[in-house]
Scaffold this motif. Structure first.
Motif, PDB file in Angstrom:
ATOM      1  N   THR A 121       1.009  -1.378   0.141  1.00  0.00           N
ATOM      2  CA  THR A 121       0.002   0.072   0.150  1.00  0.00           C
ATOM      3  C   THR A 121       1.134   1.257  -0.146  1.00  0.00           C
ATOM      4  OG1 THR A 121      -0.003   0.011   2.295  1.00  0.00           O
ATOM      5  CG2 THR A 121      -2.136  -1.108   1.036  1.00  0.00           C
ATOM      6  N   GLY A 122       0.498   2.316  -0.487  1.00  0.00           N
ATOM      7  CA  GLY A 122       1.089   3.800  -0.393  1.00  0.00           C
ATOM      8  C   GLY A 122       0.024   4.661  -0.829  1.00  0.00           C
ATOM      9  N   GLU A 123       0.605   6.216  -0.678  1.00  0.00           N
ATOM     10  CA  GLU A 123      -0.320   7.072  -1.259  1.00  0.00           C
ATOM     11  C   GLU A 123      -0.273   7.054  -2.729  1.00  0.00           C
ATOM     12  OE1 GLU A 123      -2.152   9.149   0.404  1.00  0.00           O
ATOM     13  OE2 GLU A 123      -1.223   8.692   2.534  1.00  0.00           O
ATOM     14  N   VAL A 124      -1.196   7.832  -3.478  1.00  0.00           N
ATOM     15  CA  VAL A 124      -1.400   7.903  -4.902  1.00  0.00           C
ATOM     16  C   VAL A 124       0.009   8.438  -5.193  1.00  0.00           C
ATOM     17  CG1 VAL A 124      -2.303   9.056  -6.876  1.00  0.00           C
ATOM     18  CG2 VAL A 124      -3.616   8.321  -4.705  1.00  0.00           C
ATOM     19  N   GLY A 125       0.678   7.920  -6.192  1.00  0.00           N
ATOM     20  CA  GLY A 125       1.897   8.243  -6.574  1.00  0.00           C
ATOM     21  C   GLY A 125       3.032   7.897  -5.971  1.00  0.00           C
ATOM     22  N   ALA A 126       3.161   6.922  -4.978  1.00  0.00           N
ATOM     23  CA  ALA A 126       4.064   6.583  -4.262  1.00  0.00           C
ATOM     24  C   ALA A 126       5.116   5.711  -4.735  1.00  0.00           C
ATOM     25  CB  ALA A 126       3.697   5.993  -2.783  1.00  0.00           C
ATOM     26  N   GLY A 127       4.722   5.242  -5.831  1.00  0.00           N
ATOM     27  CA  GLY A 127       5.831   4.347  -6.728  1.00  0.00           C
ATOM     28  C   GLY A 127       5.546   2.760  -6.656  1.00  0.00           C
ATOM     29  N   LYS A 128       4.255   2.378  -6.396  1.00  0.00           N
ATOM     30  CA  LYS A 128       3.716   0.907  -6.303  1.00  0.00           C
ATOM     31  C   LYS A 128       3.746   0.494  -7.472  1.00  0.00           C
ATOM     32  CE  LYS A 128      -0.371   2.260  -4.676  1.00  0.00           C
ATOM     33  NZ  LYS A 128      -0.097   3.535  -4.698  1.00  0.00           N
ATOM     34  N   THR A 129       3.135   0.938  -8.722  1.00  0.00           N
ATOM     35  CA  THR A 129       3.424   0.292  -9.830  1.00  0.00           C
ATOM     36  C   THR A 129       4.829   0.300 -10.417  1.00  0.00           C
ATOM     37  OG1 THR A 129       1.225   1.215 -10.289  1.00  0.00           O
ATOM     38  CG2 THR A 129       2.443   0.307 -12.483  1.00  0.00           C
ATOM     39  N   HIS A 174       3.889  -0.936   3.541  1.00  0.00           N
ATOM     40  CA  HIS A 174       3.148   0.382   3.350  1.00  0.00           C
ATOM     41  C   HIS A 174       4.553   1.102   2.656  1.00  0.00           C
ATOM     42  CE1 HIS A 174       0.573   3.694   3.260  1.00  0.00           C
ATOM     43  NE2 HIS A 174       1.626   4.392   4.015  1.00  0.00           N
ATOM     44  N   LEU A 175       4.309   1.572   1.698  1.00  0.00           N
ATOM     45  CA  LEU A 175       5.432   2.341   1.191  1.00  0.00           C
ATOM     46  C   LEU A 175       5.254   3.736   1.347  1.00  0.00           C
ATOM     47  CD1 LEU A 175       7.642   2.218  -0.732  1.00  0.00           C
ATOM     48  CD2 LEU A 175       6.073   2.481  -2.741  1.00  0.00           C
ATOM     49  N   GLY A 176       6.220   4.443   2.074  1.00  0.00           N
ATOM     50  CA  GLY A 176       5.774   5.745   2.551  1.00  0.00           C
ATOM     51  C   GLY A 176       6.861   6.749   1.669  1.00  0.00           C
ATOM     52  N   PRO A 177       6.545   8.231   1.740  1.00  0.00           N
ATOM     53  CA  PRO A 177       7.008   9.158   0.754  1.00  0.00           C
ATOM     54  C   PRO A 177       8.550   9.161   0.991  1.00  0.00           C
ATOM     55  CG  PRO A 177       6.246  10.313   2.879  1.00  0.00           C
ATOM     56  CD  PRO A 177       5.798   8.678   2.765  1.00  0.00           C
ATOM     57  N   THR A 213      15.272  21.875  -2.016  1.00  0.00           N
ATOM     58  CA  THR A 213      14.436  22.116  -0.901  1.00  0.00           C
ATOM     59  C   THR A 213      12.913  22.270  -1.331  1.00  0.00           C
ATOM     60  OG1 THR A 213      16.420  22.863   0.696  1.00  0.00           O
ATOM     61  CG2 THR A 213      14.295  23.370   1.437  1.00  0.00           C
ATOM     62  N   ALA A 214      12.941  23.273  -2.232  1.00  0.00           N
ATOM     63  CA  ALA A 214      11.798  23.747  -2.667  1.00  0.00           C
ATOM     64  C   ALA A 214      10.980  22.413  -3.105  1.00  0.00           C
ATOM     65  CB  ALA A 214      11.882  24.715  -3.700  1.00  0.00           C
ATOM     66  N   VAL A 215      11.573  21.741  -4.107  1.00  0.00           N
ATOM     67  CA  VAL A 215      10.678  20.425  -4.664  1.00  0.00           C
ATOM     68  C   VAL A 215      10.036  19.447  -3.506  1.00  0.00           C
ATOM     69  CG1 VAL A 215      11.102  18.336  -5.960  1.00  0.00           C
ATOM     70  CG2 VAL A 215      12.176  20.448  -6.629  1.00  0.00           C
ATOM     71  N   TYR A 216      10.926  19.560  -2.411  1.00  0.00           N
ATOM     72  CA  TYR A 216      10.548  18.505  -1.137  1.00  0.00           C
ATOM     73  C   TYR A 216       9.491  18.931  -0.442  1.00  0.00           C
ATOM     74  CZ  TYR A 216      10.230  15.901   2.886  1.00  0.00           C
ATOM     75  OH  TYR A 216       9.867  15.165   4.027  1.00  0.00           O
ATOM     76  N   ARG A 217       9.609  20.476  -0.548  1.00  0.00           N
ATOM     77  CA  ARG A 217       8.523  21.019   0.186  1.00  0.00           C
ATOM     78  C   ARG A 217       7.127  21.200  -0.426  1.00  0.00           C
ATOM     79  NH1 ARG A 217      10.814  25.759   0.417  1.00  0.00           N
ATOM     80  NH2 ARG A 217       9.734  26.771  -1.165  1.00  0.00           N
ATOM     81  N   TYR A 218       7.167  21.245  -1.754  1.00  0.00           N
ATOM     82  CA  TYR A 218       5.842  21.154  -2.495  1.00  0.00           C
ATOM     83  C   TYR A 218       5.475  19.780  -2.976  1.00  0.00           C
ATOM     84  CZ  TYR A 218       6.433  26.280  -3.419  1.00  0.00           C
ATOM     85  OH  TYR A 218       6.335  27.736  -3.383  1.00  0.00           O
ATOM     86  N   THR A 219       6.184  18.870  -2.873  1.00  0.00           N
ATOM     87  CA  THR A 219       5.914  17.476  -3.171  1.00  0.00           C
ATOM     88  C   THR A 219       5.378  16.428  -1.977  1.00  0.00           C
ATOM     89  OG1 THR A 219       7.879  16.767  -3.467  1.00  0.00           O
ATOM     90  CG2 THR A 219       7.083  17.672  -5.346  1.00  0.00           C
ATOM     91  N   GLY A 220       6.453  16.815  -0.919  1.00  0.00           N
ATOM     92  CA  GLY A 220       6.120  16.027   0.093  1.00  0.00           C
ATOM     93  C   GLY A 220       6.943  14.453   0.249  1.00  0.00           C
ATOM     94  N   ARG A 267       5.534  10.809  -7.664  1.00  0.00           N
ATOM     95  CA  ARG A 267       4.789  11.280  -9.157  1.00  0.00           C
ATOM     96  C   ARG A 267       4.781  12.744  -8.866  1.00  0.00           C
ATOM     97  NH1 ARG A 267      -0.863   8.817  -9.998  1.00  0.00           N
ATOM     98  NH2 ARG A 267       0.464   6.917  -9.901  1.00  0.00           N
ATOM     99  N   ARG A 268       4.518  13.235  -7.619  1.00  0.00           N
ATOM    100  CA  ARG A 268       4.533  14.652  -7.644  1.00  0.00           C
ATOM    101  C   ARG A 268       5.876  15.327  -7.935  1.00  0.00           C
ATOM    102  NH1 ARG A 268       1.416  15.121  -1.732  1.00  0.00           N
ATOM    103  NH2 ARG A 268      -0.354  14.070  -2.217  1.00  0.00           N
ATOM    104  N   ILE A 269       7.051  14.831  -7.699  1.00  0.00           N
ATOM    105  CA  ILE A 269       8.327  15.122  -7.993  1.00  0.00           C
ATOM    106  C   ILE A 269       8.375  15.097  -9.377  1.00  0.00           C
ATOM    107  CG2 ILE A 269      10.506  14.837  -7.608  1.00  0.00           C
ATOM    108  CD1 ILE A 269       9.848  13.532  -4.843  1.00  0.00           C
ATOM    109  N   ASN A 270       8.026  14.251  -9.985  1.00  0.00           N
ATOM    110  CA  ASN A 270       8.202  14.102 -11.526  1.00  0.00           C
ATOM    111  C   ASN A 270       7.399  15.166 -12.370  1.00  0.00           C
ATOM    112  OD1 ASN A 270       9.535  11.875 -11.222  1.00  0.00           O
ATOM    113  ND2 ASN A 270       8.072  10.190 -11.809  1.00  0.00           N
TER     114      ASN A 270
END
Length: 343
Positions: A49-57, A188-191, A222-229, A233-236
């Protein structure tokens, strides 16, 4: 466009899962270990399991790239908002069994014959079901029943269930006790952490021939991490737009303010409202209007704040329009050059 400007060999931040870009973070490495352990048991269910876009697929893509194709036969199901009967037929079709016009008893016999034939050839069947949180209790029961099919006393089918965090709550239902007893591995796959986010960005850039152009400042990472958590997928999505921004500006350095501007633009595009600006206000007309209005209003005057907010939105809109005009002009230049070479 930007890959040509920066002389990349490909798109480093594409959204489509690709095992070539798999980054083995601490969490992803542990998830792979759980998958391998589960497969070694030769039966039952494996859950990730993991959040949407966490990289499960992407995780499963990586696993599949490392498995012996002569040993495993893989079937996948991505559509899960279906009835139990429909999921059963989707499973048959995923393994190459034509279910059209056949009753369930006949399909089960064909399925057992297929498993028996594969087992005789030393092959194992692996079913991957994505978006498992959408499965009904009846659909999950169908999967459990299929897991009971055995050949000469040995299980012949293993199932990997990929789902969002709420799938764990569904799995806790008393009606799924028998399925839970068949779960041999779960993770469970975390960020990504902030350090892993930086390493992830550099890893994907290196995969397409990055040699430091563009350079990334510490503030940009730092800004990328701040906005994407730390969600891949959000990073991409953000980094792809940041690189486009950099190419349009013909910049050899990606900075924190560039990430801020791009994140604001993305949020405006997706949600219709700009995010809070992280950079200092500019000297453009909208900023001057906002400052003048804010100065003329008393601290308790809500209208002053509303006007200043409106001026700020105008500023963001101006920047967005200007940037898109540069995009269109660059595209026109590219296509003009292409047509000229064809002549």
């Amino acid at each position: 466009m930007y890959e040509k400007f920066y002389d990349f060999t490909g798109m480093p931040f594409q959204l489509t899962p690709d095992s070539r870009f798999f980054y083995g973070s601490k969490g992803h490495s542990r998830a792979i270990a759980h998958l391998i352990y589960g497969l070694s048991q030769g039966e039952g269910f494996i859950i990730v399991t993991g959040e949407v876009g966490a990289g499960k697929t992407t995780l499963v893509e990586r696993l599949w790239s490392e498995l012996d194709r002569e040993t495993y036969t893989l079937a996948r199901i991505n559509t899960t908002q279906v009835s139990g009967e429909d999921l059963f037929r989707l499973t048959m079709n995923a393994f190459g069994i034509n279910s059209a016009g056949l009753d369930k008893a006949t399909l089960l016999r064909d399925f057992e014959d297929m498993l028996r034939a594969y087992a005789a050839g030393g092959r194992r069947c692996l079913l991957v079901v994505d978006e498992a949180q959408n499965l009904s209790l009846q659909a999950l029961e169908e999967l459990r029943m299929l897991s009971n099919v055995s050949v000469e006393g040995h299980a012949s089918l293993q199932t990997i269930l990929l789902g969002q965090p709420q799938f764990r709550r569904k799995l806790a239902s008393p009606d799924l006790d028998q399925l839970r007893q068949r779960v041999l591995a779960s993770y469970h796959l975390g960020p990504l952490s902030d350090e892993e986010t930086r390493a992830y960005i550099e890893y994907r850039l290196n995969a397409v021939g990055w040699h430091g152009n563009p350079a990334w400042t510490d503030g940009a990472f730092t800004a990328v991490y701040r906005y994407t958590g730390g969600i891949p997928r959000r990073i991409n999505r953000l980094c792809s737009r940041v690189l486009l921004y950099g190419a349009l500006e013909e910049s050899t350095t990606i900075t924190g303010p560039m990430v801020d501007n791009t994140a604001n633009e993305l949020q405006h595009d997706l949600e219709g409202l700009p995010a809070a600006q992280a950079r200092a206000p500019g000297d453009d007309l909208a900023s001057q209007i906002g400052a003048a209005i804010g100065a003329s209003a008393s601290d308790g005057d809500e209208r002053g704040h509303s006007y200043a907010d409106l001026a700020h939105r105008v500023q963001v809109l101006e920047e967005t329009v200007a940037r898109r005009e540069r995009v269109f002009q660059r595209l026109i230049d590219v296509f003009s050059g292409f047509n000229a070479t064809r002549r």
